[in-house]
Motif scaffolding. Structure first.
Motif, PDB file in Angstrom:
ATOM      1  N   PHE A  12      41.280  15.516 -22.327  1.00 47.58           N
ATOM      2  CA  PHE A  12      41.154  14.067 -22.189  1.00 47.58           C
ATOM      3  C   PHE A  12      39.863  13.649 -21.497  1.00 47.58           C
ATOM      4  O   PHE A  12      39.383  12.546 -21.710  1.00 47.58           O
ATOM      5  N   MET A  13      39.338  14.489 -20.604  1.00 43.72           N
ATOM      6  CA  MET A  13      38.220  14.039 -19.794  1.00 43.72           C
ATOM      7  C   MET A  13      36.861  14.455 -20.340  1.00 43.72           C
ATOM      8  O   MET A  13      35.902  13.713 -20.180  1.00 43.72           O
ATOM      9  N   PRO A  30      35.795  14.432 -23.431  1.00 42.31           N
ATOM     10  CA  PRO A  30      35.282  13.386 -24.331  1.00 42.31           C
ATOM     11  C   PRO A  30      34.748  12.171 -23.569  1.00 42.31           C
ATOM     12  O   PRO A  30      33.807  11.534 -24.028  1.00 42.31           O
ATOM     13  N   LEU A  31      35.351  11.878 -22.395  1.00 39.58           N
ATOM     14  CA  LEU A  31      34.856  10.747 -21.613  1.00 39.58           C
ATOM     15  C   LEU A  31      33.520  11.059 -20.961  1.00 39.58           C
ATOM     16  O   LEU A  31      32.691  10.187 -20.734  1.00 39.58           O
ATOM     17  N   PHE A  32      33.329  12.342 -20.602  1.00 40.67           N
ATOM     18  CA  PHE A  32      32.125  12.736 -19.875  1.00 40.67           C
ATOM     19  C   PHE A  32      30.901  12.824 -20.767  1.00 40.67           C
ATOM     20  O   PHE A  32      29.780  12.808 -20.278  1.00 40.67           O
ATOM     21  N   LEU A  33      31.121  12.977 -22.081  1.00 41.91           N
ATOM     22  CA  LEU A  33      29.993  13.199 -22.973  1.00 41.91           C
ATOM     23  C   LEU A  33      29.520  11.874 -23.563  1.00 41.91           C
ATOM     24  O   LEU A  33      30.303  10.935 -23.672  1.00 41.91           O
ATOM     25  N   PRO A  34      28.238  11.800 -23.941  1.00 41.89           N
ATOM     26  CA  PRO A  34      27.768  10.578 -24.595  1.00 41.89           C
ATOM     27  C   PRO A  34      28.507  10.364 -25.913  1.00 41.89           C
ATOM     28  O   PRO A  34      29.018  11.332 -26.511  1.00 41.89           O
ATOM     29  N   GLN A  35      28.560   9.123 -26.342  1.00 38.32           N
ATOM     30  CA  GLN A  35      29.278   8.804 -27.568  1.00 38.32           C
ATOM     31  C   GLN A  35      28.714   9.607 -28.728  1.00 38.32           C
ATOM     32  O   GLN A  35      27.502   9.770 -28.853  1.00 38.32           O
TER      33      GLN A  35
END
Lengths: 391, 433
Positions: B283-284, B286-291
């Motif tokens: 879950f995290m 994907p949040l940490f990486l640029p779009q």
């Protein structure tokens, strides 16, 4: 050129350079993560922060028979879900640690038996448990053993108080009355007396070499005092017994099958590791120690109590602590069979409902980290107590 | 007559010939009496133990082999059988158990990767087979890329699309190699390592981009034993070097920033369960990486497992480092070795040798804990088994599935622990009186 080379080979400069580089690297990584996370959260339209904890959860995070924290479907929030999860996790971990310690000590001692059959059974147990994943054991206990048990109406009936079937184990529940207060006060007083007694007995043993039956006196105290308090105040604890009504048992506490399966798997699995720890601890006491004890005329029971156990404990406690930590962390596998522990209800369902992945995972990790910290602190204190006192 | 004479013969004191010991004091009987029936409670324990074994072993044997059904097309065939295990179930789904959803036409790819692994690893693991050094270097530096290409096919990089990109990279590699040779010529370790290292990584990227010219296979098709082994071996291979760095960093007291960073990392990951780390990865990350940047599920599970187990391994390695006496560091410094050389040549070989049992124990834990990816929805062998037994055609065969997987894991882990015990004995060069 030479000056630069000198600087490069200067120890202090090099240390400083590496650390500055490390700080820059860590800071850049932190900025990178923070920046991406805030952009992503905005894009996904998720409100960061812990406001979601006060929203009404709208789902039942525990089974009806085990709703011991009084969760209410209509009004309880995600905060209560967290509390339910923590309570259920601790219920599993504490009971598991106690039972696994007992099983592990028994198996570890049996493995050292001179009797080949007994030590074979014990080694087969240890090698079988340790080389198969815990998750498989959990599935085996749940799907293979417990779900193959009797149905609700064919429950195994133990003296009309405990009923075992494939869905749950129904236990009597004490009703909260004055009696509980009196009994609790008795237990607390007994514990205080036992504490004083232990100190006194230790002092007496150290000073005069006279032993005192500490264990039986303590047992006697902890049984007698609550009983005395209850009879003197004229109260009795009333129990609510489970009984069959229609297709289900009502009243009492119902421990769900998933709890029993988790408990069994954790206890048998960790018990094998504890058995190895105990075996190593006992083997670490050299035979010279036992010979010496025998030569000054100690009995076999005294040799165990005064010579072997104190020395073995020093070796046993540090690895035993990490086994306790492992057991506690392994309770998180409960999600595989649907036991309602913290990871299942909070990191699983609450996360799916609110989408606040960051906060929920951080909270979950913080819970496990603090439990780990508390267990290690307690065991360090205990370790210091049994550690060798040197000049 | 003779025996009577013997009995009546008298001997002077001390000259009686030796008699054989009484029957109860020799052979099997003595052994039985001494080890199984020496006290009353031992006798009871023996009888109870034998009774327990008798209760367990014959029915287990009967179920496993005696009255098992080996050929079946559904669970109905097994119910008609003798009541033993239904191995026809495993047989019918054997490919699924082994390879998951990998294309049936390209099964040669994982097979080849596995065969190559055995070829490369045998000389490394068994000292009698020659070529240890050559195969160890190939195993570490070439096998991973080869296996990756075989299993997933080409991995396309955005910077390697056109042939002109390729030409630029080729020139770059030649430049790196030139730097490396220059480093050899002027005997500069930094330039040598830098040049050849970069050339190696750039070549590896080009190789991965080419991917042996095979079709690409998505990692979602990985499953069964294949996925379990990929997860276990990759985590082992990646977390060991990382853990050595972490352990060295934790002991670098002259670099407090590095030391505290390593301590925080290690203690953080050791304090939480693997499941939460896997959730975090899922879950995290994907949040940490640029779009637009993302890993697939297998990749994220791998990242979580590598970080988690490198923290555990780091503590094991630290135990080894602490066991090396200060004199070793001082001796290394006194003959003029710098930090890198003394660590690589003096400290690590000794430290790692001491902690082989601990390292292998962690490897066993890694192998077992690959099964946790079931919870984040990957189809490792345990999850394949779990979903196979809910198939209507094979309902009610839990025990067969679990026995099969359990036996597989048991063989894997038990052989690892036995190998480590053997290795420990072989490497034990301490002189003892």
């Amino acid at each position: 050129m030479n000056q630069i080379a000198n600087l490069w080979y200067d120890k202090t400069f090099r240390r400083l350079l590496f650390q500055v580089l490390a700080v820059i690297g860590i800071a850049y990584f932190g900025y990178f993560v923070f920046d991406n996370t805030s952009t992503n959260l905005e894009r996904l339209n998720i409100q960061p922060g812990f406001e979601f904890m006060n929203e009404i959860a709208g789902f039942m995070p525990t089974t009806d028979g085990m709703n011991l924290t009084g969760f209410d479907l209509d009004s309880s929030t995600h905060k209560d879900v967290f509390i339910v999860g923590v309570f259920n996790t601790l219920l599993l971990a504490v009971v598991g640690i106690i039972l696994a310690t007992v099983l592990g000590f028994v198996m570890g001692i049996l493995r050292l038996s001179s009797n080949l059959i007994i030590s074979f059974v014990s080694s087969a147990y240890v090698e079988g448990m340790r080389n198969i994943p815990l998750l498989l054991w959990i599935l085996i206990w749940y799907f293979g053993v417990i779900l193959a048990g009797p149905g609700v109406r064919q429950s195994l009936n133990i003296f009309d108080t405990i009923f075992i079937n494939k869905r749950y184990i129904a236990l009597p529940q004490p009703l909260y009355t004055d009696a509980i207060t009196y009994a609790g006060a008795g237990v607390i007083l007994a514990l205080a007396l036992i504490f004083i007694l232990m100190k006194w007995a230790k002092k007496r043993l150290d000073n005069r070499g006279r032993d005192f039956p500490r264990f039986f006196t303590s047992l006697f105290l902890i049984l007698l005092l609550p009983y005395l308090f209850l009879t003197l105040s004229g109260n009795t604890i009333s129990w609510e017994f489970p009984h069959l009504k229609g297709f289900n048992y009502i009243n009492g506490i119902q421990l769900p099958a998933s709890y029993i399966a988790m408990l069994m798997a954790l206890v048998f699995y960790t018990g094998a590791y504890i058995a190895e720890v105990v075996r190593a601890g006992i083997l670490s006491v050299t035979s010279g120690q036992i010979d010496a004890a025998r030569s000054i005329g100690l009995k076999q029971s005294q040799i165990s109590r005064f010579v072997v156990i104190p020395q073995a404990l020093r070796v046993i406690i540090p690895p035993l602590t990490s086994q306790y930590l492992n057991l506690t962390k392994n309770t998180s596998l409960a999600i595989a069979i649907g036991y309602t522990d913290l990871v299942n209800v909070f990191t699983g369902i609450s996360l799916m409902q609110t989408g606040n992945a960051l906060e929920i995972i951080v909270l979950t990790m913080a819970f496990y980290a603090s439990v780990s910290l508390i267990i290690s602190m307690f065991m360090n204190w205990f370790n210091k107590k049994v550690a060798i006192v040197e000049r | 007559m003779n025996s009577v004479q013997k009995e009546t013969t008298t001997y002077p004191i001390g000259l009686h010939p030796d008699l054989p010991p009484p029957v109860s004091e020799r052979g099997l009987l003595k052994w039985l009496r001494k080890s199984l029936f020496n006290t009353w409670y031992n006798s009871i324990a023996t009888i109870l133990g034998l009774y327990f074994l008798w209760l367990v072993i014959p029915p287990t044997y009967d179920w496993l082999l005696g009255s098992a059904t080996w050929e079946a097309s559904s669970n109905k065939d097994c119910r008609a059988g003798a009541g033993g295990a239904c191995w026809g179930f495993i047989k019918a789904r054997f490919l699924l158990f082994m390879y998951g959803f990998y294309d049936a036409n390209s099964l040669w790819r994982p097979n080849l990767a596995g065969a190559l692994l055995i070829c490369f690893a045998t000389p490394v693991l068994i000292p009698k087979v020659p070529g240890t050094r050559f195969f160890a270097i190939s195993l570490i530096f070439f096998y991973p890329w080869l296996a990756l290409s075989l299993l997933v096919g080409p991995i396309e990089f955005s910077f390697l699309k056109t042939s002109s990109d390729l030409a630029i990279w080729a020139i770059l590699i030649l430049g790196f190699i030139a730097i490396g040779f220059w480093g050899i010529k002027i005997n500069d370790l930094v330039k040598r390592g830098f040049g050849f290292g970069l050339a190696y990584f750039a070549s590896a990227l080009i190789f991965l981009n080419w991917g042996l010219g095979l079709d690409s296979v998505e990692t979602t098709k990985f499953g069964g034993l294949l996925l379990t082994l990929v997860l276990a071996l990759t985590s082992i291979a990646a977390s060991l070097p990382l853990s050595i760095l972490l352990a060295l960093g934790r002991r670098a007291e002259s670099l407090p920033v590095v030391m505290y960073a390593c301590i925080t990392f290690i203690e953080l990951f050791r304090a939480v369960p693997l499941i939460t780390v896997l959730f975090m990865a899922q879950f995290m990350i994907p949040l940490f990486l640029p779009q637009g940047y993302s890993f697939d599920d297998v990749g994220m599970a791998l990242i979580g497992m590598i970080l988690f187990f490198s923290a555990y391994l780091a503590e094991v390695v630290r135990g080894g480092l602490q066991a090396i006496s200060k004199g070793q560091f001082e001796a290394a410094a006194s003959i003029g070795l710098n930090y890198y050389k003394s660590t690589r040549l003096i400290i690590l070989p000794q430290a790692l040798k001491i902690v082989i049992p601990g390292i292998v124990n962690t490897f066993i834990a890694i192998t077992k804990d690959t099964s946790l990816v079931m919870i984040i929805g990957l189809f490792d062998i345990l999850n394949i088994t779990k979903s196979s037994i809910t198939d209507a055609k094979w309902l009610g065969l839990e025990w067969e599935g679990y026995a099969f997987v359990g036996l597989l894991f048991w063989i894997l882990c038990f052989s690892m622990s036995r190998y480590s015990q053997w290795l420990e004995k072989r490497l034990d060069t301490d002189r003892r009186i």
